[in-house]
Design a protein around this motif. Structure first.
Motif, PDB file in Angstrom:
ATOM      1  N   ALA A 135       0.841  -1.200   0.000  1.00 18.15           N
ATOM      2  CA  ALA A 135       0.000   0.000   0.000  1.00 18.15           C
ATOM      3  C   ALA A 135       0.871   1.243   0.000  1.00 18.15           C
ATOM      4  O   ALA A 135       0.661   2.176  -0.788  1.00 18.15           O
ATOM      5  N   LEU A 136       1.848   1.232   0.868  1.00 17.89           N
ATOM      6  CA  LEU A 136       2.699   2.415   0.979  1.00 17.89           C
ATOM      7  C   LEU A 136       3.483   2.653  -0.300  1.00 17.89           C
ATOM      8  O   LEU A 136       3.565   3.777  -0.794  1.00 17.89           O
ATOM      9  N   LYS A 137       4.040   1.571  -0.839  1.00 21.10           N
ATOM     10  CA  LYS A 137       4.846   1.741  -2.050  1.00 21.10           C
ATOM     11  C   LYS A 137       4.058   2.400  -3.169  1.00 21.10           C
ATOM     12  O   LYS A 137       4.513   3.353  -3.803  1.00 21.10           O
ATOM     13  N   SER A 138       2.865   1.886  -3.382  1.00 16.10           N
ATOM     14  CA  SER A 138       2.040   2.451  -4.456  1.00 16.10           C
ATOM     15  C   SER A 138       1.612   3.879  -4.145  1.00 16.10           C
ATOM     16  O   SER A 138       1.649   4.760  -5.008  1.00 16.10           O
ATOM     17  N   ASP A 139       1.171   4.068  -2.888  1.00 16.46           N
ATOM     18  CA  ASP A 139       0.672   5.394  -2.561  1.00 16.46           C
ATOM     19  C   ASP A 139       1.778   6.432  -2.583  1.00 16.46           C
ATOM     20  O   ASP A 139       1.540   7.601  -2.843  1.00 16.46           O
ATOM     21  N   TRP A 140       2.994   5.963  -2.300  1.00 12.20           N
ATOM     22  CA  TRP A 140       4.138   6.865  -2.328  1.00 12.20           C
ATOM     23  C   TRP A 140       4.321   7.443  -3.719  1.00 12.20           C
ATOM     24  O   TRP A 140       4.504   8.650  -3.903  1.00 12.20           O
TER      25      TRP A 140
END
Lengths: 437, 467
Positions: free
Chosen positions: A379-384
């Motif tokens: 989630a974080l990777k994409s949202d980043w």
């Protein structure tokens, strides 16, 4: 665990698990006095540091990854199917308190909405609630910051027009950022925020996780933080470094720009005197009266333009810079939460390795923790990536907007003085003598 | 009266009378430390009613002399420049000298080009001489000895440059003045070598005689004027108003400049902040560097603009603040000359009254004691009074001439001064406006180029990134 709130993720083939709720506990509404307290940062008691997580996100990591392939979806402004506006601030006076509400208007073609148009009134507290819910549900996604509760510097009055207008714009931006987010925009809480009547919203709010359960999560989070993370993947360390650098740079720029505005305001105080002084002088002159009045007029016009310019800087560039100062804090908090999830997993893995009893139960827990971690990381990777793109776009827009404003300002001031020169040439020719040496 | 300095007025049929000089007295050079003292205003005696007796020509021819409105720029036959400041170090002091170059076709000059070096003291001397010679003409002010505010160092480059420009303007104003430009002192100032100038300076009226004139002036001032002609009262009122307005504008403009400088201090940090940020970005680095560049350029232009305001508009405003003071002093001196005339008129009337009274009263008692006949005594007294009255009448005539001449001189010079003032200020406004236009054009170009670069970038990258 029975739950009354279900977060439906827009993805096929996912199992939905309800949020564990403690409906027996009374929610201690710590947000009650948010509008009234003086804070410099958003200190809503929603857990930004807690490792609270929404169990409904317990879908397979693989499908999670699919969910977050957002890059391809970004370009299309034409697939934008929801439009939200925040306007029309109004004062509400009750026996206990006075507060401002804003009109929130929604126009949408989305099927999950019962209608295509909605109009509700919301107060700052409600926005805070929404933000908290989204953060709880998605601890490693990046939620756009809300405007601060209060502006400490300058002690701006809570009901001051400029303050309300600045806040209104920021709330508008906030909702639009939520609406543009692939995950947040399908949040049930978001839908209810946009569509529910005031009473309906109040009862829905009460159904969230209880204070006690939130406290429990916070304790866990603190414990996890104390433990620390052992093997943080490089990319998250890189993110951390970027967030640090970004935070410094944008804070620095925010401060400088605010100082510049302050100085310009002091300059304007002096410039204000200029025109009137020339006018006053023109009254005791005869032949010089015309040029003097002319100069007075020019100074007055330039003053107005400069005042306008400073106001624009204050109302458009500064809020954007400031928003991203708050974003930087959000990034850091998100990274901390991710770390906590990893620390929790590592802790459990260690416990399993050392303890012999209850292996089955612990093994289950470990699996869950592993899922949680993988989900959080993806989630974080994409949202980043999404966040960075939005950030660049926002800031670029702000720079272009500022540049266009500057161009307009200089054009106007230029015209003022060119007209003065024109008038002087005409005067000289009119009088028959070339008086301007 | 023997004199060694003669002021030749350029007018046919006027008699030249030399200045009374007191060559026995040593001139106490009060101006010695002018460069070194901290004053906010020029303190050469502007209040003295000292006058140059060589101006005692008939009022009628005087009036003719002062019809300068018709003077046109094309008859300018003298060009003066002040430049090239240099530091001079001696055992006693350090001071700055300026090069003064004169180019002229005037016949009374031995040559057509002159180059001399002068220090601030010398300019002060010249100004003092012109004021003594022409108490009711308006001498352009000199730059102040020292800038008290901000404690600008005496040898600071900006200070020297500002002073140089003001000295240049001063000499040019003198050169353009129909009366001053033919002053012998002016000629000597422009042409004499340093040693020659020093000895010439020593030949002026002595300190003691200057003191005498100052005392007379104070006495006159105490007396006051009875029947001041309306036009001079109107001038007074105008000068008061002008003084207030221009001082006010001078102050406002200085405050504006000060605020702009503080603003610049903050803006200076802005460009570097954007540049620093660009270092931790990748795709955003280009726009950030661009913004940094734009902010830096605008900062430089603004700095330039503020400097212009400071170096061009403010000195002109400030000069006219000093002019206002000069005008007040000139009006005071004129008043003193009138007061002197009125006093002498009164004294003569009193004396005449005495004579008439005397002819009726015979104080015989004392005189008979010393053995003189009453008739003799009476005769003697009458003779004495007659002599005194004749002297007083002569004095009064001179005073009347002086007054008429002073009034006419002032009236004409007032018209001239106003014209020059309007031209100067108008020029200053036009100059400022032109600089403003240039400044805004440059800043405009900076941000237009930024927008252009962003459009190009967008097209280059193929994505319409701005929401």
């Amino acid at each position: 665990m029975s739950g009354s709130v279900v977060d439906h993720t827009v993805s096929s083939g996912n199992s939905s698990v309800a949020i564990p709720t403690d409906i027996s506990g009374q929610i201690l509404d710590l947000d009650e006095d948010d509008d009234l307290e003086v804070f410099s940062k958003d200190t809503s008691t929603t857990l930004t540091d807690g490792s609270s997580f929404n169990a409904s996100m317990q879908t397979s990591p693989a499908s999670m990854i699919n969910q977050y392939k957002l890059e391809e979806e970004e370009e299309d402004a034409d697939t934008k199917d929801i439009f939200v506006t925040v306007d029309n601030p109004e004062s509400h006076v009750t026996a206990i308190e006075t507060y401002i509400t804003y009109r929130v208007e929604t126009k949408t073609t989305r099927s999950e909405f019962d209608s295509s148009e909605f109009e509700v009134r919301r107060r700052y507290q409600d926005f805070l609630w929404l933000k908290g819910r989204l953060e709880e549900a998605h601890p490693t996604l990046i939620v756009h910051p809300l405007p601060e509760k209060f502006v400490m510097k300058g002690m701006v009055e809570r009901f001051n027009e400029d303050f309300i207008e600045t806040r209104r714009r920021a709330l508008h931006k906030f909702l639009n950022k939520i609406a543009q987010h692939p995950i947040f925009s399908s949040s049930e809480d978001f839908k209810i925020f946009l569509t529910a009547g005031t009473g309906e919203l109040t009862s829905h709010k009460k159904q969230g996780p209880g204070f006690l359960s939130r406290m429990g999560e916070t304790v866990k989070a603190v414990a996890a933080a104390v433990r620390g993370v052992r093997n943080r993947p490089q990319e998250f360390t890189d993110m951390q470094e970027y967030a640090e650098a970004f935070s410094q740079k944008i804070s620095s720029l925010d401060k400088i720009t605010q100082r510049i505005i302050r100085e310009q305001k002091e300059y304007l105080e002096e410039l204000k005197e200029c025109g009137p002084t020339y006018t006053l002088w023109s009254q005791s002159e005869e032949e010089l009266a015309e040029p003097l009045k002319n100069v007075a007029g020019c100074e007055d016009r330039c003053y107005k333009e400069t005042e306008e310019q400073v106001k624009h800087l204050n109302d458009h560039l500064i809020p954007v810079l400031h928003e991203y100062v708050l974003c930087a804090d959000t990034l850091k908090a998100v990274l901390r939460r991710r770390d906590n999830i990893q620390a929790d997993f590592e802790g459990k893995a260690e416990a399993l390795a050392t303890k012999k009893a209850d292996r089955d139960a612990m093994s289950d827990e470990l699996d869950k923790a592993e899922y949680r971690l993988e989900g959080a990381n993806n989630a974080l990777k994409s949202d980043w990536i999404r966040w960075q793109k939005v950030m660049r776009s926002d800031l670029r827009s702000a720079f272009i907007d500022t540049a266009e404003r500057n161009v307009s300002y200089y054009e106007k001031c230029l015209a003022v003085w060119e007209s003065f020169l024109q008038s002087q040439r005409t005067d000289a020719e009119g009088n028959g003598k070339v008086d301007s040496s």
